[in-house]
Every structure is written in C-alpha cells, then in structure tokens.
Design a protein around this motif. Sequence first.
Motif, PDB file in Angstrom:
ATOM      1  N   ALA A  52       0.863  -1.288  -0.284  1.00  8.21           N
ATOM      2  CA  ALA A  52      -0.075  -0.016  -0.265  1.00  8.21           C
ATOM      3  C   ALA A  52       0.981   1.244   0.053  1.00  8.21           C
ATOM      4  CB  ALA A  52      -0.921   0.057   1.146  1.00  8.21           C
ATOM      5  N   GLN A  53       1.947   1.045   0.776  1.00  7.04           N
ATOM      6  CA  GLN A  53       2.979   2.401   0.770  1.00  7.04           C
ATOM      7  C   GLN A  53       3.493   2.608  -0.485  1.00  7.04           C
ATOM      8  OE1 GLN A  53       3.044   4.665   3.521  1.00  7.04           O
ATOM      9  NE2 GLN A  53       4.226   5.812   1.903  1.00  7.04           N
ATOM     10  N   ASN A  54       3.828   1.450  -1.172  1.00  4.68           N
ATOM     11  CA  ASN A  54       4.386   1.526  -2.543  1.00  4.68           C
ATOM     12  C   ASN A  54       3.414   2.384  -3.509  1.00  4.68           C
ATOM     13  OD1 ASN A  54       6.940   1.311  -3.909  1.00  4.68           O
ATOM     14  ND2 ASN A  54       6.095  -0.339  -5.222  1.00  4.68           N
ATOM     15  N   VAL A  55       2.313   1.776  -3.582  1.00  2.44           N
ATOM     16  CA  VAL A  55       1.023   2.541  -4.311  1.00  2.44           C
ATOM     17  C   VAL A  55       0.977   4.195  -3.972  1.00  2.44           C
ATOM     18  CG1 VAL A  55      -1.206   2.772  -4.780  1.00  2.44           C
ATOM     19  CG2 VAL A  55      -0.064   0.468  -4.560  1.00  2.44           C
ATOM     20  N   VAL A  56       0.945   4.427  -2.717  1.00  6.08           N
ATOM     21  CA  VAL A  56       0.973   5.967  -2.309  1.00  6.08           C
ATOM     22  C   VAL A  56       2.198   6.683  -2.895  1.00  6.08           C
ATOM     23  CG1 VAL A  56       1.076   7.520  -0.341  1.00  6.08           C
ATOM     24  CG2 VAL A  56      -0.278   5.373  -0.126  1.00  6.08           C
ATOM     25  N   GLU A  57       3.515   6.013  -2.553  1.00  7.99           N
ATOM     26  CA  GLU A  57       4.683   6.638  -3.040  1.00  7.99           C
ATOM     27  C   GLU A  57       4.776   6.863  -4.384  1.00  7.99           C
ATOM     28  OE1 GLU A  57       7.855   4.598  -1.220  1.00  7.99           O
ATOM     29  OE2 GLU A  57       7.374   5.082   0.812  1.00  7.99           O
ATOM     30  N   LYS A  58       4.288   5.912  -5.341  1.00  6.59           N
ATOM     31  CA  LYS A  58       4.393   6.021  -6.760  1.00  6.59           C
ATOM     32  C   LYS A  58       3.290   6.936  -7.333  1.00  6.59           C
ATOM     33  CE  LYS A  58       7.609   2.853  -7.196  1.00  6.59           C
ATOM     34  NZ  LYS A  58       8.867   3.154  -7.740  1.00  6.59           N
ATOM     35  N   PRO A  66      -2.792  10.394  -2.766  1.00  8.38           N
ATOM     36  CA  PRO A  66      -4.214   9.716  -2.535  1.00  8.38           C
ATOM     37  C   PRO A  66      -5.092  10.694  -1.791  1.00  8.38           C
ATOM     38  CG  PRO A  66      -2.285   9.023  -1.079  1.00  8.38           C
ATOM     39  CD  PRO A  66      -1.642  10.146  -2.313  1.00  8.38           C
ATOM     40  N   LEU A  67      -6.458  10.217  -2.202  1.00  5.37           N
ATOM     41  CA  LEU A  67      -7.503  11.001  -1.422  1.00  5.37           C
ATOM     42  C   LEU A  67      -7.568  10.625  -0.227  1.00  5.37           C
ATOM     43  CD1 LEU A  67     -10.209  10.859  -4.292  1.00  5.37           C
ATOM     44  CD2 LEU A  67      -8.533  12.875  -3.413  1.00  5.37           C
ATOM     45  N   GLY A  68      -7.057   9.440   0.318  1.00  8.75           N
ATOM     46  CA  GLY A  68      -7.187   8.725   1.599  1.00  8.75           C
ATOM     47  C   GLY A  68      -6.437   7.456   1.558  1.00  8.75           C
ATOM     48  N   VAL A  69      -6.213   6.904   2.648  1.00  8.98           N
ATOM     49  CA  VAL A  69      -5.654   5.537   2.927  1.00  8.98           C
ATOM     50  C   VAL A  69      -6.281   5.122   4.352  1.00  8.98           C
ATOM     51  CG1 VAL A  69      -3.484   4.318   3.460  1.00  8.98           C
ATOM     52  CG2 VAL A  69      -3.382   6.383   1.970  1.00  8.98           C
ATOM     53  N   TRP A  77      -5.909  -5.513   6.017  1.00 14.46           N
ATOM     54  CA  TRP A  77      -6.692  -4.784   4.834  1.00 14.46           C
ATOM     55  C   TRP A  77      -6.350  -3.270   4.883  1.00 14.46           C
ATOM     56  CZ3 TRP A  77     -12.640  -5.147   3.937  1.00 14.46           C
ATOM     57  CH2 TRP A  77     -12.932  -4.617   2.636  1.00 14.46           C
ATOM     58  N   VAL A  78      -5.386  -2.879   3.742  1.00 14.59           N
ATOM     59  CA  VAL A  78      -5.423  -1.622   3.641  1.00 14.59           C
ATOM     60  C   VAL A  78      -5.931  -1.200   2.044  1.00 14.59           C
ATOM     61  CG1 VAL A  78      -3.573   0.597   3.311  1.00 14.59           C
ATOM     62  CG2 VAL A  78      -3.118  -1.639   4.968  1.00 14.59           C
ATOM     63  N   LEU A  79      -6.704   0.203   2.217  1.00 16.75           N
ATOM     64  CA  LEU A  79      -7.281   0.631   1.259  1.00 16.75           C
ATOM     65  C   LEU A  79      -6.579   1.729   0.664  1.00 16.75           C
ATOM     66  CD1 LEU A  79     -11.029   0.965   0.670  1.00 16.75           C
ATOM     67  CD2 LEU A  79      -9.595   3.103   0.512  1.00 16.75           C
ATOM     68  N   VAL A  80      -6.352   2.020  -0.349  1.00 19.91           N
ATOM     69  CA  VAL A  80      -5.602   3.353  -1.077  1.00 19.91           C
ATOM     70  C   VAL A  80      -6.641   3.922  -2.306  1.00 19.91           C
ATOM     71  CG1 VAL A  80      -3.676   4.559  -2.019  1.00 19.91           C
ATOM     72  CG2 VAL A  80      -3.305   2.545  -0.604  1.00 19.91           C
ATOM     73  N   ASP A  81      -7.143   4.980  -1.702  1.00 15.03           N
ATOM     74  CA  ASP A  81      -8.140   5.720  -2.565  1.00 15.03           C
ATOM     75  C   ASP A  81      -7.265   7.029  -3.585  1.00 15.03           C
ATOM     76  OD1 ASP A  81     -10.434   7.275  -3.793  1.00 15.03           O
ATOM     77  OD2 ASP A  81     -11.386   7.526  -2.107  1.00 15.03           O
ATOM     78  N   GLY A  83      -8.964   8.176  -6.117  1.00 15.02           N
ATOM     79  CA  GLY A  83     -10.115   8.760  -6.764  1.00 15.02           C
ATOM     80  C   GLY A  83     -10.738   7.666  -7.806  1.00 15.02           C
ATOM     81  N   ASP A  84     -10.282   7.668  -8.925  1.00 17.82           N
ATOM     82  CA  ASP A  84     -10.926   6.875 -10.144  1.00 17.82           C
ATOM     83  C   ASP A  84     -10.429   5.613  -9.974  1.00 17.82           C
ATOM     84  OD1 ASP A  84     -12.287   8.842 -11.534  1.00 17.82           O
ATOM     85  OD2 ASP A  84     -10.625   9.114 -12.739  1.00 17.82           O
ATOM     86  N   VAL A  85      -9.614   5.160  -9.320  1.00 17.60           N
ATOM     87  CA  VAL A  85      -9.083   3.809  -8.780  1.00 17.60           C
ATOM     88  C   VAL A  85      -8.952   3.647  -7.308  1.00 17.60           C
ATOM     89  CG1 VAL A  85      -6.942   2.323  -9.179  1.00 17.60           C
ATOM     90  CG2 VAL A  85      -7.769   3.574 -11.228  1.00 17.60           C
ATOM     91  N   VAL A  86      -9.538   2.571  -6.671  1.00 15.57           N
ATOM     92  CA  VAL A  86      -9.334   2.298  -5.453  1.00 15.57           C
ATOM     93  C   VAL A  86      -8.549   1.016  -5.384  1.00 15.57           C
ATOM     94  CG1 VAL A  86     -10.546   1.785  -3.353  1.00 15.57           C
ATOM     95  CG2 VAL A  86     -11.364   3.642  -4.686  1.00 15.57           C
ATOM     96  N   VAL A  87      -7.545   0.758  -4.541  1.00 19.49           N
ATOM     97  CA  VAL A  87      -6.648  -0.074  -4.473  1.00 19.49           C
ATOM     98  C   VAL A  87      -6.819  -0.746  -3.045  1.00 19.49           C
ATOM     99  CG1 VAL A  87      -4.398  -1.214  -4.205  1.00 19.49           C
ATOM    100  CG2 VAL A  87      -4.989   0.941  -5.831  1.00 19.49           C
ATOM    101  N   HIS A  88      -7.313  -2.196  -3.088  1.00 19.51           N
ATOM    102  CA  HIS A  88      -7.600  -2.922  -1.815  1.00 19.51           C
ATOM    103  C   HIS A  88      -6.214  -3.883  -1.772  1.00 19.51           C
ATOM    104  CE1 HIS A  88     -11.633  -1.752  -1.254  1.00 19.51           C
ATOM    105  NE2 HIS A  88     -11.904  -1.881  -2.540  1.00 19.51           N
TER     106      HIS A  88
END
Length: 128
Positions: A52-58, A66-69, A77-81, A83-88
């Motif tokens: 999840a942190q790697n997604v946020v950093e990239k 990100p709009l939120g984590v 479970w970590v959610l990375v928002d 906007g148009d893509v949400v990563v679980h």
Amino acid sequence: MHIDTLKNLAVDALEELKARDITQLDVAKLTEVTDLMLIASGTSTRHVAALAQNVVEKAKAAGLGPLGVEGGDNADWVLVDLGDVVVHVMMPEARTLYDLERLWADLPSDSGAIGESLERFQERASMS
C-alpha cells in the motif's frame, strides 16, 4: 490523470513488491464512488502495508496524492483511494472473508435493476 495511466501506475507499484493475485474490477456502472477497483494480496501484514505504501509513493511521485488511506501497519486490509481507482491490499484470509470480487460481481449493473432490487427488499421487509 487518465484512468488507464492511474491503473498501470498502481499495478506496477503492486507488482514491484511482488503482490499476489492482482485483480481488477470495473465498477463504473455499479457505483459513483470510483470507476475501478484493484484487489491484491500480501503475504504478511508487513507486506500488505509495504504494498500500500508503495502505491502511495508512486502516486505522489506522479503528482497525485491519494484521497485517503485506510488501515495501516499490522492491518489485514489497507485501502488506498486514488479517486478513479481504489486499491485494496489484503491478507489472503481477509480477502477470502470479505470476497469483494463476488460482492461486486453480484450487484446489478444498472440503476433500474438496483431500484427493482430495493423495492423487492422493502416489500419483503414490510411483510415480516
């Protein structure tokens, strides 16, 4: 950022740290919250947090914060928002328990069907 570019950025970030079983769900017709969900598994809570942190950093490196984590260290479970893509990013046990793939696949794909389902639910609730 175009949704395909955003999706590729997130998938690349997940693959870079060896995420498992990356799945994408197109939910654009099912919700107004997001257009695409990416679901991936990690091998430990530390791995889930790192993915999840790697997604946020990239995303930040590409100029998109990100709009939120939700979730964090030691989370199943970590959610990375984005906007148009949400990563679980989930532990396999949490992924099996919540079964997001089935949950979203079982929803009606148009608002008319959703309205009909809601009406049937309300009818059944009023009968009991």
